[in-house]
Motif scaffolding. Structure first.
Motif, PDB file in Angstrom:
ATOM      1  N   GLN A  73     -19.669  -2.162   5.206  1.00 35.59           N
ATOM      2  CA  GLN A  73     -18.217  -2.053   5.040  1.00 35.59           C
ATOM      3  C   GLN A  73     -17.546  -3.379   5.376  1.00 35.59           C
ATOM      4  O   GLN A  73     -16.550  -3.755   4.756  1.00 35.59           O
ATOM      5  CB  GLN A  73     -17.644  -0.931   5.910  1.00 35.59           C
ATOM      6  CG  GLN A  73     -18.217   0.416   5.515  1.00 35.59           C
ATOM      7  CD  GLN A  73     -17.450   1.595   6.080  1.00 35.59           C
ATOM      8  OE1 GLN A  73     -16.229   1.619   6.121  1.00 35.59           O
ATOM      9  NE2 GLN A  73     -18.181   2.603   6.508  1.00 35.59           N
ATOM     10  N   MET A 101     -13.549  -6.008  10.508  1.00 31.23           N
ATOM     11  CA  MET A 101     -13.324  -5.995   9.076  1.00 31.23           C
ATOM     12  C   MET A 101     -12.037  -6.733   8.732  1.00 31.23           C
ATOM     13  O   MET A 101     -11.971  -7.487   7.766  1.00 31.23           O
ATOM     14  CB  MET A 101     -13.196  -4.530   8.644  1.00 31.23           C
ATOM     15  CG  MET A 101     -13.712  -4.212   7.316  1.00 31.23           C
ATOM     16  SD  MET A 101     -14.270  -2.502   7.330  1.00 31.23           S
ATOM     17  CE  MET A 101     -12.739  -1.665   7.156  1.00 31.23           C
ATOM     18  N   HIS A 146     -20.132   7.705  12.084  1.00 26.15           N
ATOM     19  CA  HIS A 146     -20.214   8.848  12.993  1.00 26.15           C
ATOM     20  C   HIS A 146     -21.140   8.591  14.174  1.00 26.15           C
ATOM     21  O   HIS A 146     -21.156   9.358  15.126  1.00 26.15           O
ATOM     22  CB  HIS A 146     -20.667  10.106  12.243  1.00 26.15           C
ATOM     23  CG  HIS A 146     -22.110  10.084  11.834  1.00 26.15           C
ATOM     24  ND1 HIS A 146     -22.546   9.459  10.685  1.00 26.15           N
ATOM     25  CD2 HIS A 146     -23.215  10.582  12.420  1.00 26.15           C
ATOM     26  CE1 HIS A 146     -23.854   9.594  10.587  1.00 26.15           C
ATOM     27  NE2 HIS A 146     -24.291  10.263  11.621  1.00 26.15           N
ATOM     28  N   SER A 196     -11.040   8.334  11.009  1.00 23.91           N
ATOM     29  CA  SER A 196     -11.023   8.641   9.580  1.00 23.91           C
ATOM     30  C   SER A 196     -10.845   7.411   8.702  1.00 23.91           C
ATOM     31  O   SER A 196     -10.899   7.504   7.491  1.00 23.91           O
ATOM     32  CB  SER A 196      -9.905   9.640   9.288  1.00 23.91           C
ATOM     33  OG  SER A 196      -8.686   9.144   9.788  1.00 23.91           O
ATOM     34  N   ALA A 197     -10.638   6.247   9.322  1.00 26.76           N
ATOM     35  CA  ALA A 197     -10.331   5.064   8.507  1.00 26.76           C
ATOM     36  C   ALA A 197     -11.580   4.351   7.996  1.00 26.76           C
ATOM     37  O   ALA A 197     -11.475   3.440   7.186  1.00 26.76           O
ATOM     38  CB  ALA A 197      -9.459   4.091   9.296  1.00 26.76           C
ATOM     39  N   LEU A 198     -12.746   4.742   8.488  1.00 28.73           N
ATOM     40  CA  LEU A 198     -13.972   4.133   7.980  1.00 28.73           C
ATOM     41  C   LEU A 198     -14.666   5.106   7.029  1.00 28.73           C
ATOM     42  O   LEU A 198     -14.629   6.314   7.236  1.00 28.73           O
ATOM     43  CB  LEU A 198     -14.912   3.789   9.140  1.00 28.73           C
ATOM     44  CG  LEU A 198     -14.478   2.610   9.997  1.00 28.73           C
ATOM     45  CD1 LEU A 198     -15.286   2.548  11.284  1.00 28.73           C
ATOM     46  CD2 LEU A 198     -14.619   1.298   9.239  1.00 28.73           C
ATOM     47  N   ASN A 199     -15.291   4.549   6.019  1.00 26.08           N
ATOM     48  CA  ASN A 199     -16.004   5.363   5.041  1.00 26.08           C
ATOM     49  C   ASN A 199     -17.229   6.005   5.711  1.00 26.08           C
ATOM     50  O   ASN A 199     -18.122   5.291   6.159  1.00 26.08           O
ATOM     51  CB  ASN A 199     -16.422   4.486   3.870  1.00 26.08           C
ATOM     52  CG  ASN A 199     -17.099   5.261   2.765  1.00 26.08           C
ATOM     53  OD1 ASN A 199     -17.513   6.408   2.963  1.00 26.08           O
ATOM     54  ND2 ASN A 199     -17.205   4.654   1.605  1.00 26.08           N
ATOM     55  N   PRO A 200     -17.283   7.342   5.760  1.00 26.08           N
ATOM     56  CA  PRO A 200     -18.359   7.991   6.507  1.00 26.08           C
ATOM     57  C   PRO A 200     -19.750   7.826   5.904  1.00 26.08           C
ATOM     58  O   PRO A 200     -20.738   8.060   6.586  1.00 26.08           O
ATOM     59  CB  PRO A 200     -17.955   9.475   6.502  1.00 26.08           C
ATOM     60  CG  PRO A 200     -17.037   9.622   5.355  1.00 26.08           C
ATOM     61  CD  PRO A 200     -16.328   8.309   5.201  1.00 26.08           C
ATOM     62  N   GLU A 217      -6.035   5.558  13.052  1.00 25.61           N
ATOM     63  CA  GLU A 217      -7.110   6.539  13.244  1.00 25.61           C
ATOM     64  C   GLU A 217      -8.482   5.944  12.962  1.00 25.61           C
ATOM     65  O   GLU A 217      -8.932   5.956  11.820  1.00 25.61           O
ATOM     66  CB  GLU A 217      -6.881   7.727  12.300  1.00 25.61           C
ATOM     67  CG  GLU A 217      -5.845   8.705  12.775  1.00 25.61           C
ATOM     68  CD  GLU A 217      -6.242   9.399  14.062  1.00 25.61           C
ATOM     69  OE1 GLU A 217      -7.459   9.500  14.321  1.00 25.61           O
ATOM     70  OE2 GLU A 217      -5.351   9.821  14.803  1.00 25.61           O
ATOM     71  N   LEU A 231       0.804  -1.223   0.000  1.00 25.05           N
ATOM     72  CA  LEU A 231       0.000   0.000   0.000  1.00 25.05           C
ATOM     73  C   LEU A 231       0.838   1.276   0.000  1.00 25.05           C
ATOM     74  O   LEU A 231       0.315   2.359   0.223  1.00 25.05           O
ATOM     75  CB  LEU A 231      -0.931   0.021   1.220  1.00 25.05           C
ATOM     76  CG  LEU A 231      -2.114  -0.937   1.195  1.00 25.05           C
ATOM     77  CD1 LEU A 231      -2.898  -0.854   2.492  1.00 25.05           C
ATOM     78  CD2 LEU A 231      -3.026  -0.633   0.015  1.00 25.05           C
ATOM     79  N   TYR A 291     -23.957   4.273  10.838  1.00 25.55           N
ATOM     80  CA  TYR A 291     -22.822   4.852  10.114  1.00 25.55           C
ATOM     81  C   TYR A 291     -21.705   5.148  11.110  1.00 25.55           C
ATOM     82  O   TYR A 291     -21.953   5.315  12.304  1.00 25.55           O
ATOM     83  CB  TYR A 291     -23.266   6.132   9.411  1.00 25.55           C
ATOM     84  CG  TYR A 291     -24.215   5.870   8.271  1.00 25.55           C
ATOM     85  CD1 TYR A 291     -23.727   5.561   7.002  1.00 25.55           C
ATOM     86  CD2 TYR A 291     -25.592   5.903   8.458  1.00 25.55           C
ATOM     87  CE1 TYR A 291     -24.580   5.309   5.954  1.00 25.55           C
ATOM     88  CE2 TYR A 291     -26.458   5.649   7.413  1.00 25.55           C
ATOM     89  CZ  TYR A 291     -25.949   5.349   6.159  1.00 25.55           C
ATOM     90  OH  TYR A 291     -26.799   5.088   5.130  1.00 25.55           O
ATOM     91  N   MET A 346      -5.082  -5.329   7.766  1.00 28.72           N
ATOM     92  CA  MET A 346      -4.443  -4.258   8.512  1.00 28.72           C
ATOM     93  C   MET A 346      -5.470  -3.393   9.229  1.00 28.72           C
ATOM     94  O   MET A 346      -6.542  -3.100   8.710  1.00 28.72           O
ATOM     95  CB  MET A 346      -3.608  -3.389   7.565  1.00 28.72           C
ATOM     96  CG  MET A 346      -2.819  -2.308   8.261  1.00 28.72           C
ATOM     97  SD  MET A 346      -1.395  -1.793   7.283  1.00 28.72           S
ATOM     98  CE  MET A 346      -0.779  -0.443   8.275  1.00 28.72           C
ATOM     99  N   PHE A 404      -5.667   0.361  11.131  1.00 27.59           N
ATOM    100  CA  PHE A 404      -4.906   1.606  11.149  1.00 27.59           C
ATOM    101  C   PHE A 404      -5.083   2.342  12.471  1.00 27.59           C
ATOM    102  O   PHE A 404      -5.933   2.007  13.294  1.00 27.59           O
ATOM    103  CB  PHE A 404      -5.334   2.502   9.993  1.00 27.59           C
ATOM    104  CG  PHE A 404      -5.077   1.881   8.651  1.00 27.59           C
ATOM    105  CD1 PHE A 404      -3.824   1.947   8.072  1.00 27.59           C
ATOM    106  CD2 PHE A 404      -6.079   1.190   7.977  1.00 27.59           C
ATOM    107  CE1 PHE A 404      -3.583   1.368   6.841  1.00 27.59           C
ATOM    108  CE2 PHE A 404      -5.849   0.602   6.751  1.00 27.59           C
ATOM    109  CZ  PHE A 404      -4.598   0.693   6.182  1.00 27.59           C
ATOM    110  N   MET A 462     -13.176  -1.791  12.728  1.00 28.59           N
ATOM    111  CA  MET A 462     -11.994  -1.982  11.875  1.00 28.59           C
ATOM    112  C   MET A 462     -11.416  -3.378  12.087  1.00 28.59           C
ATOM    113  O   MET A 462     -11.004  -4.045  11.139  1.00 28.59           O
ATOM    114  CB  MET A 462     -10.907  -0.945  12.217  1.00 28.59           C
ATOM    115  CG  MET A 462     -11.140   0.446  11.697  1.00 28.59           C
ATOM    116  SD  MET A 462     -11.153   0.546   9.899  1.00 28.59           S
ATOM    117  CE  MET A 462      -9.451   0.106   9.505  1.00 28.59           C
TER     118      MET A 462
END
Ligand SMILES: Nc1ncnc2c1ncn2[C@@H]1O[C@H](COP(=O)(O)OP(=O)(O)OP(=O)(O)O)[C@@H](O)[C@H]1O
Ligand SMILES: [Mg+2]
Lengths: 331, 313
Positions: free
Chosen positions: A114, A169, A155, A103-107, A100, A58, A153, A96, A98, A166
């Protein structure tokens, strides 16, 4: 003897600047056995994240790329794999998490979707099956009320919950290797311990090997089987966790351990920044040992002669001209 | 959500009220005798008198305003000074061609510009990026009448695929209608392609730097899926904004295009009415355009909420 799950040999990662390539990680070698937890420790900028990203394929190829070495994983060299073969491994055999979770998940995508997306991509599972597996995975990572949460979601979730998502996933397809890059750094202290023990539990439950990147020696003590200490893009010491804490063979490691012992016995969130001075920036790395200028035990020619990463004991390696004891901290 | 729509629509009423007041006083702002100005230099005294009577210019201003507002509230926009046809009917006939042309133009523009902008951002320096740059420059610099003639010569006069001029109403079939609008819609869409492609490219470049895009790659998703599911959806808000504004502007009518292709739309009606000083028609058109703008804006805001779950009303 069986081959290790991951065998990294002589990894070099370089940054492209104009026409020149400047190495950020030099001659890094380590291995991870199946089911094992290896902690990668080092201060900010020592090359931990770029190493992890290189293994995941990546790195942003316009800037960074592996310029030497091999990384054998289940019989294939991760550094030489064609992009679509690498893609088939990502999220499937190697996953992997991460730093953060914010910010690492699609909002704009439901978290259940996901998670399900990974399963569908690699397994071609039907939407409905993947959906219900996603709920099971949320259960597995102890997200309460998983069925309802799956429809929410990012947020709507706390940081700790997002990091659990995460992780769900990442372990969805029972990868052989889970890379976690400072997975708890962004979380509240109380949540950190929970997320860490979740990773540790999953490792035992699923037999997933873990490459855990951290600043935090407290985390290391809790989770690691073995530890690899990085300094300015080079391995300086590698040892089983107990050995490392009891008998470090490198003054840098010794100083790190000492600096956290100064704070009363392993308080939460211990940081590795109490050694005076700073790590040299990649541009001005010296010929010899990069730690020499901060080292209380440096010999006159340490700064010009690079010590080998030598075996000190059966499972113990270090790159230093000196031998212990290293009593005091740095200069 | 429904409550929000109701509130938005209700709060549009004062805005439209202010527009209506402005529209009314437009007439009083004419220097001199409005009837004389409207009738023009060569009008007979009788004609001037007729106009004065039609507009009730001999009555006090306040009284006229109240009467006008009351009529407006009951949906009566008055009669055209030029043709005597009720304004509502006159304007009503012109809505369909303009609506069809605007919709088709926006659809063509979005279908071409969004993929163009996406690829231009994803592969900077690639041929798509360069091509979209060229389209952008052309779109911003070529006047629409030149584009129109560049299309008419080969496709209408040469190949005869499309008519040179004219509008086929919807009542004669959707395909016939779209067919008659193809060249004007293409001519108009060039500017919008340029605009939307630029905005898409900028938005996508921004999103590509986000952590969740890296996560999507880390999951091993196919490139296409990353771009569509994760990048495009998150880049959509600014794109929807320009598309919405563009659509509203197109509904305001496009005089040049409608004239070149002889489409009986709102743009031509507006231009003609202004030239003929047909005030009641101009007033109704301004009110219509303001309403369209309010409604399109509301639509855009509702689409935001549909795209991004963090936006709630
Ligand atoms: N995309 C990039 N472009 C240029 N330099 C980079 C890039 N990514 C990393 N570097 C450089 O590579 C070196 C190693 O960075 P890396 O992110 O791996 O450090 P790290 O050990 O993960 O630090 P931290 O603990 O802060 O996460 C740093 O000097 C950094 O400046
Ligand atoms: Mg890092």
């Amino acid at each position: 003897m069986m081959a290790p799950l991951l065998d990294v040999q002589g990894l070099e990662i370089s940054l492209r600047t104009g026409d020149a390539a400047r190495p950020l990680v030099h001659d890094l070698s380590f291995r991870i056995e199946a089911g094992e937890a290896l902690c990668l420790v080092g201060e900010s900028g020592s090359g931990k994240s770029v190493t992890a990203l290189a293994l995941m394929g990546l790195l942003d190829p316009k800037k960074l790329r592996p310029t030497a070495g091999r990384a054998m994983f289940e019989g294939q060299d991760l550094l030489a794999l064609p992009p679509d073969r690498m893609r088939a491994l990502r999220g499937h055999r190697i996953a992997m998490v991460f730093q953060e979770p914010m910010s690492a998940l699609n909002p704009v995508q439901r978290i259940g979707d996901q998670i399900a997306e990974t399963i569908r991509e690699h397994r071609g599972t039907s939407a409905r099956d993947a959906e219900s597996q996603a709920v099971d995975l949320l259960d597995l990572v102890q997200v309460p009320d998983a069925k309802r949460r799956a429809r929410e979601y990012p947020h709507q979730l706390s940081g700790g919950m997002r990091q659990r998502v995460m992780i769900a996933m990442a372990v969805a397809l029972r990868p052989a290797l889970l890379i976690a890059d400072e997975p708890t750094t962004a979380l509240d202290v109380t949540i950190q311990a929970q997320v860490l023990s979740l990773i540790d539990d999953l490792r035992r439950e699923l037999g997933t090997a873990v490459l855990l990147i951290t600043h935090d020696l407290g985390v290391v003590a809790e989770i690691a089987d073995r530890v690899l200490v990085l300094y300015a893009g080079r391995a300086v010491e590698q040892a089983p966790v107990a050995t490392l804490f009891d008998a470090p063979e490198h003054p840098y490691t010794a100083a790190l351990i000492q600096s956290i012992r100064h704070l009363q016995n392993f308080a939460e969130g211990d940081r590795l920044i109490e050694i005076p001075g700073g790590m040299p920036a990649p541009g001005r790395w010296v010929e010899g040992c990069a730690f020499a200028e901060r080292c209380a035990y440096a010999l006159p020619d340490c700064a010009t002669r690079l010590p080998d990463f030598r075996r000190r004991a059966p499972e113990h390696f270090a790159a230093c001209w000196r031998t212990p004891p290293f009593g005091g901290a740095g200069k | 959500m429904l409550g929000y729509v109701a509130v938005r629509l209700l709060s549009a009423i004062p805005v439209l009220g202010i527009v209506a007041v402005f529209v009314f006083f437009l007439l009083t702002m004419i220097p001199g005798d409005p009837a004389q100005v409207i009738a023009g230099d060569f009008a007979s005294p009788e004609q001037v008198q007729q106009i004065r009577a039609a507009l009730q210019l001999d009555r006090p201003l306040a009284e006229r305003f109240v009467a006008w507002a009351l009529r407006l509230a009951s949906g009566d926009f008055g009669k055209s000074l030029f043709s005597g046809i009720p304004v509502a009917q006159l304007v009503g006939q012109r809505i369909e061609p303009t609506l069809m042309l605007a919709t088709m133009t926006v659809c063509i523009a979005v279908a071409i510009a969004v993929p163009l902008g996406l690829v231009a951002a994803y592969k900077p320096g690639g041929w798509v990026a360069r091509a979209s740059m060229t389209v952008a420059v052309l779109g911003f610099s070529l006047p629409v009448f030149i584009v129109a003639y560049l299309l008419v010569y080969p496709f209408a006069l040469g190949l005869r695929w499309f008519p040179v001029q004219g509008y086929v109403p919807l009542s004669q079939g959707l395909w016939a209608c779209l067919h008659s609008l193809t060249l004007p819609a293409l001519a108009l869409s060039l500017l919008y392609i340029a605009l939307i492609a630029r905005v898409t490219r900028a938005a996508v470049l921004e999103v590509l730097r986000e952590d969740y895009v890296r996560t999507a790659h880390a999951k091993g998703l196919a490139e296409r899926r990353v771009l569509v599911r994760h990048v495009l959806r998150n880049a959509a808000v600014p794109v929807v904004t320009v598309v919405g504004i563009g659509f509203a502007a197109l509904l305001g009518g496009v005089v040049v295009t409608e004239t070149i292709f002889s489409i009986p739309g709102l743009g031509r009606l507006t231009a003609d009415s202004i030239l003929r000083r047909d005030y009641p028609v101009v007033q109704a058109l301004i009110l219509l355009f303001s309403t369209v703008y309010v409604v399109v804006n509301l639509g855009v805001d509702l689409i935001y909420a549909a795209i991004d779950p963090r936006i709630r009303y």
